[in-house]
Write a protein that holds these residues in place. Sequence first.
Motif, PDB file in Angstrom:
ATOM      1  N   GLN A   1       0.856  -1.173   0.000  1.00 35.20           N
ATOM      2  CA  GLN A   1       0.000   0.000   0.000  1.00 35.20           C
ATOM      3  C   GLN A   1       0.895   1.226   0.000  1.00 35.20           C
ATOM      4  O   GLN A   1       1.985   1.239   0.534  1.00 35.20           O
ATOM      5  N   SER A  19       2.674   0.599 -12.087  1.00 40.68           N
ATOM      6  CA  SER A  19       2.545  -0.634 -11.317  1.00 40.68           C
ATOM      7  C   SER A  19       1.950  -0.357  -9.937  1.00 40.68           C
ATOM      8  O   SER A  19       1.197  -1.164  -9.404  1.00 40.68           O
ATOM      9  N   ALA A  20       2.258   0.795  -9.364  1.00 39.68           N
ATOM     10  CA  ALA A  20       1.685   1.137  -8.053  1.00 39.68           C
ATOM     11  C   ALA A  20       0.171   1.318  -8.159  1.00 39.68           C
ATOM     12  O   ALA A  20      -0.581   0.879  -7.282  1.00 39.68           O
ATOM     13  N   GLU A  23      -1.371  -2.096  -8.493  1.00 38.79           N
ATOM     14  CA  GLU A  23      -1.361  -2.792  -7.209  1.00 38.79           C
ATOM     15  C   GLU A  23      -2.500  -2.309  -6.312  1.00 38.79           C
ATOM     16  O   GLU A  23      -3.137  -3.095  -5.623  1.00 38.79           O
ATOM     17  N   ASP A  24      -2.751  -0.990  -6.335  1.00 37.58           N
ATOM     18  CA  ASP A  24      -3.859  -0.447  -5.533  1.00 37.58           C
ATOM     19  C   ASP A  24      -5.209  -0.973  -6.026  1.00 37.58           C
ATOM     20  O   ASP A  24      -6.081  -1.313  -5.227  1.00 37.58           O
ATOM     21  N   VAL A  26      -5.785  -3.798  -7.692  1.00 34.03           N
ATOM     22  CA  VAL A  26      -5.886  -5.228  -7.367  1.00 34.03           C
ATOM     23  C   VAL A  26      -6.154  -5.409  -5.876  1.00 34.03           C
ATOM     24  O   VAL A  26      -6.959  -6.259  -5.476  1.00 34.03           O
ATOM     25  N   ALA A  27      -5.529  -4.594  -5.037  1.00 32.92           N
ATOM     26  CA  ALA A  27      -5.764  -4.690  -3.588  1.00 32.92           C
ATOM     27  C   ALA A  27      -7.215  -4.346  -3.247  1.00 32.92           C
ATOM     28  O   ALA A  27      -7.791  -4.917  -2.328  1.00 32.92           O
TER      29      ALA A  27
END
Length: 118
Positions: A1, A19-20, A23-24, A26-27
């Motif tokens: 996170q 990518s960040a 990732e957020d 997908v989280a």
Amino acid sequence: QGGNGSGGRSSNVGNIVTSALLEDVVADFRRDAKDVSDEAVQLLDAFHMPRLDFDRMRKNFSLVPFGKEERTLYGEAVAKVDMFNQRYALIQQRILRQDIFQPKLVTNRLARSAQNNG
């Protein structure tokens, strides 16, 4: 996170996918079962959902087994023809259910005219 103090959301604003940011996202979608059941929107995998096929003769739906067809992202021409055929059948059924398209009963008119003449 992300450690930017915005509750795990990155501060990316614009049209750049990083990518960040992924990732957020997908989280956000990887939550426990209670969170998912409380949400109004659920993500379902189209490749693992059972497919229903309508049989016009029997007038019912049947499940298409998974092994019967191979699912791909881009269908073949036969799949597009089948999609339009099913869409046409749905439109036809909806039209036929409307009162304005129901056949008129001629027997009532004949009975009334026989009573009036008799």
